[in-house]
Design a protein around this motif. Structure first.
Motif, mmCIF file in Angstrom:
data_model
loop_
_atom_site.group_PDB
_atom_site.id
_atom_site.type_symbol
_atom_site.label_atom_id
_atom_site.label_comp_id
_atom_site.label_asym_id
_atom_site.label_seq_id
_atom_site.Cartn_x
_atom_site.Cartn_y
_atom_site.Cartn_z
ATOM 1 N N PRO A 315 0.868 -1.300 -0.122
ATOM 2 C CA PRO A 315 -0.006 0.123 0.029
ATOM 3 C C PRO A 315 0.893 1.309 -0.061
ATOM 4 N N ALA A 316 0.281 2.263 -0.507
ATOM 5 C CA ALA A 316 1.040 3.806 -0.324
ATOM 6 C C ALA A 316 1.422 3.934 1.022
ATOM 7 N N TYR A 317 0.325 3.806 1.889
ATOM 8 C CA TYR A 317 0.655 4.107 3.172
ATOM 9 C C TYR A 317 1.110 2.977 3.870
ATOM 10 N N SER A 318 2.444 2.847 3.719
ATOM 11 C CA SER A 318 3.196 1.869 4.472
ATOM 12 C C SER A 318 4.459 2.372 5.060
ATOM 13 N N ALA A 319 4.934 1.434 5.911
ATOM 14 C CA ALA A 319 6.150 1.798 6.628
ATOM 15 C C ALA A 319 7.406 1.701 5.846
ATOM 16 N N ILE A 320 7.395 1.151 4.455
ATOM 17 C CA ILE A 320 8.597 1.080 3.565
ATOM 18 C C ILE A 320 9.300 2.066 3.467
ATOM 19 N N LYS A 321 10.702 1.989 3.524
ATOM 20 C CA LYS A 321 11.495 3.201 3.182
ATOM 21 C C LYS A 321 12.225 3.292 1.797
ATOM 22 N N VAL A 322 12.102 4.382 1.035
ATOM 23 C CA VAL A 322 12.628 4.702 -0.009
ATOM 24 C C VAL A 322 13.415 5.806 -0.003
ATOM 25 N N ASN A 323 14.935 5.478 -0.156
ATOM 26 C CA ASN A 323 16.011 6.572 -0.170
ATOM 27 C C ASN A 323 15.796 7.425 1.357
ATOM 28 N N GLY A 324 15.656 6.427 2.372
ATOM 29 C CA GLY A 324 15.565 6.973 3.597
ATOM 30 C C GLY A 324 14.240 7.622 4.057
ATOM 31 N N LYS A 325 13.094 7.729 3.361
ATOM 32 C CA LYS A 325 11.889 8.323 3.684
ATOM 33 C C LYS A 325 10.833 7.163 3.647
ATOM 34 N N LYS A 326 9.923 7.308 4.679
ATOM 35 C CA LYS A 326 8.843 6.371 4.544
ATOM 36 C C LYS A 326 7.916 6.782 3.854
ATOM 37 N N ALA A 327 7.071 5.503 3.190
ATOM 38 C CA ALA A 327 6.203 5.905 2.191
ATOM 39 C C ALA A 327 4.852 6.694 2.650
ATOM 40 N N CYS A 328 4.576 6.129 3.806
ATOM 41 C CA CYS A 328 3.284 6.732 4.695
ATOM 42 C C CYS A 328 3.504 8.116 5.026
ATOM 43 N N ASP A 329 4.678 8.657 5.152
ATOM 44 C CA ASP A 329 4.947 9.968 5.436
ATOM 45 C C ASP A 329 4.967 10.855 4.481
#
Length: 528
Positions: A315-329
Motif C-alpha cells: 500500500p501507499a501508506y506503509s512503513a517501507i522506506k525509499v531513499n531514507g523516507k517512509k512511504a506513509c509520511d
C-alpha cells in the motif's frame, strides 16, 4: 681527578624540595632546583636580592616546606595548604599556573575580580577553592536549570540525566552534582530512567486498537522502568492482537524473532475503497457489490483461491522506506512513492463468515483467516480481492492471532502486564523455535567469553506437539535430537535456566561459533 667542568658553564646547585602548587599534587613535594626557588617566591632568576614578584599569589607563598621525610609536623603542612586555598578564594579564582605569571597574569586576575559583581547578579557563583564536594553542589543557573559551573565560572556541559538533584543550595544537573543528588519525590523524573532495570525478558502483548506499535513500546518502558524496549512485528494502529515485546538485553533477539509466518483474522468490507486501504482512510471510491459475492459457497471457493505465491504491491501508506523516507509520511504530504512489488506466500486462506449490509456492518463483508509469510500486507490482499471481484474493498477490522510460535492466548493486555510485570515473561527458546544446548559450569564460562563450542556437543529439541501436551506431567517436553547439526544452523545455549547465547554451526570447522552472547541471561519465564 674528577671530570673537568665544560668551559663557560656553571655548576647548578643541588635540588631542594618545595611545595609549589598546594593540593594539586598528590605527593605534596616537588623537586625544584635552588636557582628556581627564588623565582617561585618572587625573587629574580639570577643573583640574590628580592625584586618585584611576578604575581600576587607568588608574593604570599609561604616558605618552602621541607621534604616529608624531615621532622615537619602534619599540622604545619595542613596549615600551609589552607593558606594557599584561602589565597585562591581571595583572588577570585585567579590561579598562577607555571608559565602564566607576570603582567598578563595580573591583568587576568584584575578582570576576574572586576567581573565578580556582575557574575553574582546573573546568578553565577564566585569561584570556590578546591573541587566540588558533597557540600558544594552547584546552584541553579540563570535559566533555572541545573547549570553546574567550574571554579572559574564557566558552565559545565548540562547533565543529560532526568534526575532532579537536591543539594545544599538548590538543584543541579551537572556531572558532579548527579553523584550527590537524588530523585525528586514530586515526580520530577519525567519519562523513564536513563539507566537499566536489570531485566532481560520477552513478553507477548495483546495490542489494543487505536495505539501504534511505538505507543505500546513506550507504555512498556514505563511499566518496566527500562529504556531498552522494542517490538518484533509492526501492527497498524487500528489492528489488534499479538505483539512481541523485548525488554532489556533481550532486544538483541529481534533479528531472530522476525521473519516468521503470521496468522490474521480480517473483515473485508466490500463496496468502498479508501486512501489507506483500511477503515481509517478516506473513502475515495464506491461501487455496487455483485450478488454472487454474498453467496457463501462462492465466497469460500474464492477465498481458498487466494492461497499461493504471488507478487504483491505494498500500500501507499506503509512503513517501507525509499531513499531514507517512509512511504506513509510522503503520502500524507501528498507525494506518492512508487513501491516495487514483493514476493509473498499465502499459505492458507479460509472463509469464516459472510455478512450482509445491516447485519452489524455498514457494508457487505467477509470474515477471512489468513496464514501468510513475512512481509505480506493484509490491506493489499483485501484491495486486490476487491479488484478481482469487480468491486472496491478495504479492511474493516484486523486481528493478528499468531506470530511465529507466539499465539494470542499467551499474550496479555497492557493492564495485566502492569500488574504482572516480569511474571508475564515467556520462554524465548520456544519462541525462536531452534534446537538448544545445555551448558554446564565449564561450558558456560566458555560461552560467556564467546569461545567456540565443539561440534560434538549434544543438541536437544522440543517435541512437535501442542503446548498443553508439553505441560502435561506424563509427557516429556524435551528430548535429545537424533539429527546432527546443519550448516549455519542457529542453536540456543541455556545455562542456569536462562538463554545466555545464540551460536551458529560452522561446517568447515566442525564447531559452533558465537552469534549473540547475553551477559545478562534472558529469562525463560513461566513457560519452561
Amino acid at each position: 681527578m674528577g671530570a673537568r667542568r665544560p668551559h663557560g658553564r656553571r655548576a647548578r646547585p643541588r635540588a631542594r624540595h618545595v611545595l609549589l602548587h598546594g593540593p594539586r599534587h598528590r605527593h605534596g613535594a616537588l623537586p625544584i632546583p635552588e636557582h628556581r626557588c627564588r623565582r617561585a617566591r618572587g625573587g629574580r632568576r639570577h643573583g640574590g636580592g628580592g625584586g618585584r614578584p611576578r604575581s600576587r599569589r607568588a608574593a604570599h607563598l609561604p616558605e618552602p616546606l621541607a621534604p616529608f621525610g624531615e621532622a615537619r609536623s602534619a599540622g604545619r603542612r595542613a596549615h600551609a595548604l589552607r593558606r594557599r586555598r584561602g589565597l585562591r578564594a581571595q583572588l577570585g579564582g585567579a590561579r598562577r599556573l607555571r608559565g602564566h605569571g607576570g603582567r598578563q597574569g595580573r591583568r587576568r586576575a584584575h578582570h576576574r575580580r572586576a567581573a565578580l559583581p556582575a557574575r553574582r547578579a546573573r546568578g553565577v557563583h564566585a569561584a570556590r577553592p578546591g573541587r566540588l564536594g558533597a557540600r558544594q553542589l552547584p546552584r541553579e543557573g540563570r535559566h533555572g536549570r541545573g547549570g553546574a559551573r567550574a571554579h572559574d565560572g564557566r558552565r559545565r556541559p548540562q547533565g543529560r540525566g532526568r534526575l532532579h538533584l537536591v543539594g545544599i543550595r538548590g538543584r543541579g544537573g551537572g556531572a558532579r552534582g548527579r553523584a550527590f543528588g537524588r530523585r525528586a519525590e514530586d515526580g520530577g523524573a519525567r519519562g523513564v530512567k536513563r539507566g537499566t532495570s536489570g531485566l532481560s525478558l520477552v513478553v507477548g502483548v495483546n495490542k489494543p486498537a487505536g495505539m501504534s506499535s511505538h505507543d505500546v513500546v513506550n507504555r512498556c518502558r514505563r511499566i518496566f522502568d527500562e529504556r531498552r524496549v522494542g517490538h518484533t512485528g509492526t501492527l497498524d494502529p487500528m489492528a489488534t492482537g499479538v505483539l512481541p515485546i523485548c525488554v532489556g538485553p533481550a532486544t538483541r533477539l529481534d533479528a531472530y524473532l522476525v521473519g516468521h509466518d503470521k496468522r490474521y483474522r480480517v473483515r473485508i468490507a466490500l463496496g468502498a475503497a479508501t486512501t489507506t486501504d483500511d477503515a481509517e482512510g478516506e473513502v475515495v471510491r464506491t461501487g455496487d457489490v455483485p450478488e454472487r459475492v454474498l453467496d457463501p459457497s462462492f465466497a469460500a471457493s474464492f477465498a481458498e483461491g487466494l492461497a499461493g505465491a504471488r507478487k504483491q504491491l505494498p500500500p501507499a501508506y506503509s512503513a517501507i522506506k525509499v531513499n531514507g523516507k517512509k512511504a506513509c509520511d510522503e503520502a500524507r504530504r501528498g507525494t506518492i512513492i512508487d513501491l516495487a512489488p514483493r514476493d509473498i506466500v499465502v499459505h492458507e486462506a479460509r472463509l469464516l463468515a459472510v455478512h450482509e449490509a445491516g447485519d452489524g456492518c455498514e457494508l457487505p463483508s467477509w470474515d477471512v483467516e489468513f496464514h501468510v509469510s513475512k512481509g505480506t500486507y493484509i490491506r493489499a490482499l483485501a484491495r486486490d480481492a476487491g479488484v478481482a471481484l469487480g468491486c472496491p474493498a478495504h479492511v474493516a477490522a484486523l486481528e493478528r492471532t499468531q506470530l511465529g510460535l507466539l499465539r494470542l492466548e499467551e499474550c496479555v493486555t497492557l493492564e495485566t502486564l502492569a500488574e504482572a510485570k516480569d511474571r508475564a515473561a515467556l520462554d524465548p527458546v520456544r519462541l525462536l523455535g531452534t534446537r538448544f544446548v545445555f551448558a554446564d559450569e565449564g561450558l558456560a564460562q566458555t560461552v560467556r567469553n564467546g569461545g567456540a563450542l565443539p561440534g560434538s556437543t549434544a543438541l536437544f529439541e522440543r517435541r512437535r506437539s501442542t503446548m498443553e501436551a508439553e505441560l502435561c506431567a506424563c509427557t516429556a517436553g524435551v528430548r535429545e535430537s537424533c539429527e546432527g547439526p546443519r550448516a549455519d544452523e542457529v542453536v540456543a545455549v541455556i545455562a542456569e535456566n536462562k538463554l545466555v547465547a545464540l551460536y551458529a554451526y560452522d561446517e568447515g570447522r566442525a564447531a559452533y561459533r558465537a552469534r549473540c552472547v547475553f551477559q545478562t541471561g534472558v529469562s525463560r519465564g513461566r513457560d519452561l
